[in-house]
Enzyme design. Structure first.
Site, PDB file in Angstrom:
ATOM      1  N   HIS A   1     -11.636  -5.172  53.782  1.00 20.98           N
ATOM      2  CA  HIS A   1     -10.409  -4.983  53.002  1.00 20.98           C
ATOM      3  C   HIS A   1      -9.388  -4.254  53.867  1.00 20.98           C
ATOM      4  CE1 HIS A   1      -8.518  -3.619  48.876  1.00 20.98           C
ATOM      5  NE2 HIS A   1      -7.590  -3.829  49.804  1.00 20.98           N
TER       6      HIS A   1
ATOM      7  N   HIS B   1      -5.197  -5.005  55.099  1.00 21.31           N
ATOM      8  CA  HIS B   1      -3.997  -5.864  55.106  1.00 21.31           C
ATOM      9  C   HIS B   1      -3.356  -5.690  56.471  1.00 21.31           C
ATOM     10  CE1 HIS B   1      -4.003  -6.146  50.609  1.00 21.31           C
ATOM     11  NE2 HIS B   1      -4.670  -5.005  50.764  1.00 21.31           N
TER      12      HIS B   1
ATOM     13  N   GLU C   1      -7.884  -1.342  40.387  1.00 24.68           N
ATOM     14  CA  GLU C   1      -7.362  -0.291  41.268  1.00 24.68           C
ATOM     15  C   GLU C   1      -6.536   0.642  40.377  1.00 24.68           C
ATOM     16  OE1 GLU C   1      -4.475  -1.665  44.179  1.00 24.68           O
ATOM     17  OE2 GLU C   1      -4.580   0.190  45.354  1.00 24.68           O
TER      18      GLU C   1
ATOM     19  N   ASP D   1      -7.868  -0.499  53.944  1.00 26.68           N
ATOM     20  CA  ASP D   1      -6.750  -1.041  53.155  1.00 26.68           C
ATOM     21  C   ASP D   1      -5.460  -1.155  53.977  1.00 26.68           C
ATOM     22  OD1 ASP D   1      -5.597  -2.154  50.923  1.00 26.68           O
ATOM     23  OD2 ASP D   1      -5.559  -0.331  49.712  1.00 26.68           O
TER      24      ASP D   1
END
Ligand code: HPA
Ligand code: ZN
Length: 340
Positions: free
Chosen positions: A19, A21, A202, A280
């Site tokens: 995970h 980005h 989330e 993340d």
């Protein structure tokens, strides 16, 4: 064992990151360098000023700054430079496999061709494989604040590059954009034979995790920490072997939890959930993967055994072949037995 030694131990374990980005790995220094190269003026006068803006009260405040930062990415070389910088961190932190998200619409909506984005990223992934043996796959994410029709158009365009994608995901503002909005899109994703994942639970409630599973047929949940609010859901995640990609520093910085001690990671592990640790958007949240492992170890009083479990989970939950998974699990086991 002293913290220093635990840190060394964390660094030494091979890990998969599931995970991340790529737009969230955009460090301020590189952002300023690319802005200069592309003749773009940033809203901030300096790297320090930009970093100071990285204080968020919620997901949306972060997203506003994160999309603005992405505006600096124009040329294929920009996407290459961004991606290779992250992969250098992987090399240094012993991340041997990464499943990388990118947001096609963030770029196509600014007139950047999908091919420019994908070529830049993929060339960096290929170089990292060749030079450092790091394996990877790409997972385009749809922006949930945009319409389903826009996502479907993007999906159809992305099919031209289909062999590069391990699956498709869903990110951006969770509140107000529940999974049900994208049911038709994800039927297409599944019908075309792709894996489906989604950010859920989330900021949004456990019901969003249920809906991602039942309406979108996802096989992995991104974040999902609010699943602990629903005991039946926890049982479902175990029974269906649905992993969660937990992002501790992200959850802290976006105030999903008020302090790291509140992160329900122990509850997830005690309930036999396949929970993993991920960064993340590390450039915005103050740490790459090892910092995330260290942060939970410290706050939740976890030791070598739990670090091993989390690293094992990262491979078990990955989209690697069974053979590759077994190879890394054996390597981890050896580190553990050598240690004791
Ligand atoms: N949540 C939703 N969308 C995102 C995130 C996130 O943590 N990071 C980048 N886009
Ligand atoms: Zn995310």
């Amino acid at each position: 064992m002293k913290v220093n030694t635990l840190n060394d131990f964390i660094n030494r374990i091979p890990k998969a990151e599931l995970h991340v980005h790529i737009e969230g790995t955009f460090e301020p220094e590189l952002m300023f360098a690319l802005a200069k190269r592309n003749d773009i003026t940033l809203k901030y006068a300096s790297v320090e000023e930009l970093r100071k803006a990285y204080r968020f009260n919620n997901l949306q405040e972060f997203l506003d700054i994160y999309y603005e930062g992405a505006n600096v990415l124009i040329q294929e070389q920009d996407f290459y430079d961004l991606t290779i910088a992250y992969l250098e961190k992987c090399r240094d932190e012993n991340v041997v496999h990464t499943e990388m998200f990118f947001d096609p619409q963030t770029h196509t909506h600014r007139g950047i061709a999908l091919e420019t984005v994908i070529s830049g990223i993929q060339n960096a992934l290929d170089d990292a494989k060749k030079n450092w043996g790091i394996t990877s796959c790409l997972i385009p994410n749809f922006l949930r604040h945009l319409s389903e029709d826009d996502a479907i158009k993007t999906f159809n365009e992305a099919l031209e590059f289909r062999e590069l994608f391990a699956g498709f995901g869903l990110d951006s503002s969770e509140l107000g954009h529940p999974p049900a909005k994208f049911e038709r899109l994800f039927r297409m994703v599944n019908d075309e034979g792709f894996r489906a994942v989604a950010h859920a639970g989330e900021e949004g409630p456990a019901q969003n995790v249920w809906d991602a599973l039942q309406l979108l047929k996802v096989i992995r949940i991104d974040h999902g920490v609010r699943s602990v609010e629903d005991e039946v859901l926890l049982k479902e995640l175990v029974q269906k072997q649905i992993p969660l990609t937990v992002c501790p520093l992200s959850n802290l910085k976006l105030k999903v939890v008020q302090k790291m001690e509140d992160l329900p990671l122990k509850t997830l592990l005690e309930n036999n959930i396949l929970a993993t640790i991920n960064s993340d958007d590390p450039a915005y949240f103050g740490g790459y993967i090892n910092d995330n492992y260290k942060a939970v170890a410290e706050a939740l009083d976890l030791g070598e055994k739990e670090m091993i479990t989390l690293a094992e989970n990262s491979f078990k939950a990955s989209f690697l072949s069974q053979q590759e998974k077994e190879k890394w699990l054996k390597t981890i086991e050896k580190i553990y037995t050598d240690f004791y």
